[in-house]
Structures are given as structure tokens and as C-alpha cells.
Write a protein that holds these residues in place. Structure first.
Motif, PDB file in Angstrom:
ATOM      1  N   GLN A   4       0.855  -1.185   0.000  1.00 52.16           N
ATOM      2  CA  GLN A   4       0.000   0.000   0.000  1.00 52.16           C
ATOM      3  C   GLN A   4       0.892   1.236   0.000  1.00 52.16           C
ATOM      4  O   GLN A   4       1.801   1.350   0.824  1.00 52.16           O
ATOM      5  N   ILE A   5       0.622   2.142  -0.927  1.00 50.02           N
ATOM      6  CA  ILE A   5       1.380   3.389  -1.025  1.00 50.02           C
ATOM      7  C   ILE A   5       0.863   4.349   0.048  1.00 50.02           C
ATOM      8  O   ILE A   5      -0.329   4.632   0.108  1.00 50.02           O
ATOM      9  N   THR A   6       1.769   4.843   0.903  1.00 46.32           N
ATOM     10  CA  THR A   6       1.364   5.791   1.941  1.00 46.32           C
ATOM     11  C   THR A   6       1.702   7.227   1.561  1.00 46.32           C
ATOM     12  O   THR A   6       1.049   8.149   2.021  1.00 46.32           O
ATOM     13  N   ALA A   7       2.731   7.416   0.717  1.00 43.85           N
ATOM     14  CA  ALA A   7       3.086   8.756   0.257  1.00 43.85           C
ATOM     15  C   ALA A   7       3.793   8.639  -1.087  1.00 43.85           C
ATOM     16  O   ALA A   7       4.566   7.711  -1.315  1.00 43.85           O
ATOM     17  N   ASN A   8       3.511   9.567  -1.980  1.00 39.89           N
ATOM     18  CA  ASN A   8       4.163   9.631  -3.283  1.00 39.89           C
ATOM     19  C   ASN A   8       4.458  11.105  -3.551  1.00 39.89           C
ATOM     20  O   ASN A   8       3.584  11.855  -3.959  1.00 39.89           O
ATOM     21  N   ILE A   9       5.689  11.500  -3.310  1.00 40.20           N
ATOM     22  CA  ILE A   9       6.090  12.910  -3.404  1.00 40.20           C
ATOM     23  C   ILE A   9       6.979  13.096  -4.626  1.00 40.20           C
ATOM     24  O   ILE A   9       7.930  12.350  -4.845  1.00 40.20           O
ATOM     25  N   ARG A  10       6.683  14.097  -5.420  1.00 38.64           N
ATOM     26  CA  ARG A  10       7.461  14.418  -6.624  1.00 38.64           C
ATOM     27  C   ARG A  10       8.614  15.351  -6.258  1.00 38.64           C
ATOM     28  O   ARG A  10       8.427  16.354  -5.583  1.00 38.64           O
ATOM     29  N   ASN A  11       9.823  15.004  -6.704  1.00 40.29           N
ATOM     30  CA  ASN A  11      11.007  15.831  -6.519  1.00 40.29           C
ATOM     31  C   ASN A  11      11.485  16.243  -7.912  1.00 40.29           C
ATOM     32  O   ASN A  11      12.184  15.497  -8.586  1.00 40.29           O
ATOM     33  N   GLU A  12      11.084  17.412  -8.347  1.00 41.94           N
ATOM     34  CA  GLU A  12      11.413  17.896  -9.700  1.00 41.94           C
ATOM     35  C   GLU A  12      12.904  18.148  -9.879  1.00 41.94           C
ATOM     36  O   GLU A  12      13.429  17.956 -10.963  1.00 41.94           O
ATOM     37  N   LEU A  13      13.575  18.570  -8.826  1.00 42.86           N
ATOM     38  CA  LEU A  13      14.993  18.881  -8.933  1.00 42.86           C
ATOM     39  C   LEU A  13      15.817  17.644  -9.311  1.00 42.86           C
ATOM     40  O   LEU A  13      16.725  17.711 -10.133  1.00 42.86           O
ATOM     41  N   LEU A  14      15.464  16.492  -8.734  1.00 42.05           N
ATOM     42  CA  LEU A  14      16.199  15.264  -9.008  1.00 42.05           C
ATOM     43  C   LEU A  14      15.474  14.346  -9.989  1.00 42.05           C
ATOM     44  O   LEU A  14      15.908  13.207 -10.207  1.00 42.05           O
ATOM     45  N   LEU A  15      14.382  14.815 -10.572  1.00 39.51           N
ATOM     46  CA  LEU A  15      13.622  14.076 -11.587  1.00 39.51           C
ATOM     47  C   LEU A  15      13.173  12.702 -11.086  1.00 39.51           C
ATOM     48  O   LEU A  15      13.399  11.681 -11.721  1.00 39.51           O
ATOM     49  N   ARG A  16      12.523  12.686  -9.908  1.00 42.72           N
ATOM     50  CA  ARG A  16      12.090  11.413  -9.345  1.00 42.72           C
ATOM     51  C   ARG A  16      10.850  11.568  -8.476  1.00 42.72           C
ATOM     52  O   ARG A  16      10.510  12.667  -8.047  1.00 42.72           O
TER      53      ARG A  16
END
Length: 97
Positions: A4-16
């Protein structure tokens, strides 16, 4: 094995995407390769773009918490990810004789 995914955070600086998940399993703790495969299928991501950072379980528990990173390209993963984390879970090369 259930994830189960509890958090999915986008990090644009590191492209991930930085993904936190909860893992429920029966028997022994699943291997890193199995977890990456299941997580990749769940998030529709290629295994070459993924890095599994950590899996924490308590003694006797069938539940674990983990952290994985999914990059936009394999080059972005190679640029920022530590080599020993990428090498974990990969089959070992046979010794040359």
C-alpha cells in the motif's frame, strides 16, 4: 505480498518520485527484487528506473515500511543514486575461473 502506497512525493529537482509504502507479507521478508517487481507493476514503472532504499520490519511482525525512488530516466538514477543501492538485489556475477 501486499503493498500500500502511503506517500508519493514528486522531486522535480532530481527528476524522481519518492514513494513510501507499507508492505504486508506471509512467511519470510520478501527479497528486494520481488518488492521492486511488485512496486513497479503497481506504479507502472520500469525496474531500471527504480531504487529501493530501505525496508524496516519489527521482529516477529509481518508488516514492514519501505522507501523507494522512481526516476524519470535510467540516466537520472545513475547520476544521483549511490552505486551500492543500485547493486543491491541484482544477481551476482559468476566468478571467472
Amino acid at each position: 505480498m501486499d503493498i500500500q502506497i502511503t506517500a508519493n512525493i514528486r522531486n522535480e529537482l532530481l527528476l524522481r518520485n519518492e514513494v513510501e509504502f507499507t508492505l504486508t507479507f506471509d512467511g519470510a521478508t520478501p527479497s528486494r527484487k520481488e518488492i521492486i517487481g511488485k512496486l513497479g507493476a503497481l506504479l507502472d514503472a520500469n525496474e531500471e528506473k527504480m531504487a529501493l532504499d530501505s525496508i524496516k520490519t519489527h521482529y516477529g511482525s509481518r508488516v514492514g515500511k519501505g522507501l523507494a525512488r522512481i526516476y524519470d530516466t535510467p540516466e537520472a538514477r545513475a547520476r544521483t543514486e549511490r552505486e551500492y543501492l543500485v547493486a543491491r538485489g541484482q544477481p551476482k556475477a559468476e566468478a571467472e575461473e
